[in-house]
Design a protein around this motif. Sequence first.
Motif, PDB file in Angstrom:
ATOM      1  N   GLU A 141       0.677  64.238 -23.422  1.00  0.00           N
ATOM      2  CA  GLU A 141       1.400  63.188 -22.708  1.00  0.00           C
ATOM      3  C   GLU A 141       2.706  63.732 -22.121  1.00  0.00           C
ATOM      4  O   GLU A 141       3.112  63.346 -21.018  1.00  0.00           O
ATOM      5  CB  GLU A 141       1.702  62.029 -23.658  1.00  0.00           C
ATOM      6  N   ALA A 142       3.349  64.650 -22.848  1.00  0.00           N
ATOM      7  CA  ALA A 142       4.648  65.168 -22.425  1.00  0.00           C
ATOM      8  C   ALA A 142       4.543  66.363 -21.479  1.00  0.00           C
ATOM      9  O   ALA A 142       5.529  66.736 -20.847  1.00  0.00           O
ATOM     10  CB  ALA A 142       5.472  65.558 -23.654  1.00  0.00           C
ATOM     11  N   SER A 143       3.364  66.972 -21.370  1.00  0.00           N
ATOM     12  CA  SER A 143       3.214  68.184 -20.576  1.00  0.00           C
ATOM     13  C   SER A 143       3.343  67.905 -19.087  1.00  0.00           C
ATOM     14  O   SER A 143       2.683  67.014 -18.546  1.00  0.00           O
ATOM     15  CB  SER A 143       1.852  68.843 -20.854  1.00  0.00           C
ATOM     16  N   ARG A 144       4.166  68.684 -18.411  1.00  0.00           N
ATOM     17  CA  ARG A 144       4.330  68.540 -16.967  1.00  0.00           C
ATOM     18  C   ARG A 144       3.140  69.089 -16.199  1.00  0.00           C
ATOM     19  O   ARG A 144       2.991  68.805 -15.009  1.00  0.00           O
ATOM     20  CB  ARG A 144       5.605  69.260 -16.513  1.00  0.00           C
ATOM     21  N   ASN A 145       2.313  69.890 -16.858  1.00  0.00           N
ATOM     22  CA  ASN A 145       1.174  70.506 -16.184  1.00  0.00           C
ATOM     23  C   ASN A 145      -0.105  69.683 -16.279  1.00  0.00           C
ATOM     24  O   ASN A 145      -1.097  70.016 -15.647  1.00  0.00           O
ATOM     25  CB  ASN A 145       0.912  71.907 -16.754  1.00  0.00           C
ATOM     26  N   ASP A 158      -2.026  66.344 -15.477  1.00  0.00           N
ATOM     27  CA  ASP A 158      -1.998  65.155 -14.625  1.00  0.00           C
ATOM     28  C   ASP A 158      -2.766  63.995 -15.259  1.00  0.00           C
ATOM     29  O   ASP A 158      -2.390  62.837 -15.109  1.00  0.00           O
ATOM     30  CB  ASP A 158      -2.594  65.457 -13.249  1.00  0.00           C
ATOM     31  N   GLY A 183      -5.166  69.222 -14.396  1.00  0.00           N
ATOM     32  CA  GLY A 183      -3.772  69.500 -14.105  1.00  0.00           C
ATOM     33  C   GLY A 183      -3.589  70.765 -13.306  1.00  0.00           C
ATOM     34  O   GLY A 183      -4.542  71.339 -12.763  1.00  0.00           O
TER      35      GLY A 183
END
Length: 218
Positions: free
Chosen positions: A62-66, A68, A86
């Motif tokens: 949930e927190a990963s920027r990579n 989607d 992602g």
Amino acid sequence: MKRVRITLDPAGDYAPPLYRRLAGGAPSLDRAHIINWNVAAPPTAFLLWLRGDYRRFEAELEASRNVDEYELLPLTDRECHCFLEGAVADAARLLFENFTQGSLITVPPIVCNDDGTNTFSIIGTAADIQNAVEGVPDGVGVTVEAVGGETVAPKSAIGRLSERQREAVETGLEIGYYDVPREATAADVARELDCATATAAEHLQKAESTLIGALLER
């Protein structure tokens, strides 16, 4: 056709943050396999098999920027499939594509080892396999674990362990860690491996979990 089982040791851009979490960096996971993937064009998609406290790991997704999009598909309280989509760095994408050239087929799963490496089998012509191994970038370590054999996947349970896990188990056997009564501790194994006690204990625990699961055909 030829079969080769190899282990890659990626670093830098070849090992995205999420991969590093799958390969030993997430305390909530006991084991992670990449079951299937699509890296032909962005966004990249993966189907994972996870064992451990995958609900805790969901917070990292949930927190990963990579990442989607993702979805967890529970199998048991400790196992699930995970679909995720992602962004992947070009370097990591090219590393995957290196093993899809010509006649090559990568045989799932790609096993994410707890030491940051990953192990998988490829089949294809001898020339294409050689080109793929030689085409591994300088920033990625590559070890040929096995060549040939009667089956595509490793037949023995021990073949599912990472090199460091095998070394820990073999050391434990030699010094009496598995004797009854036990004549050595995880600290003794760590001393022989020249690593921290917690690291040795983790190698032993994950190796034992993998071997028992294999024996029970899980």
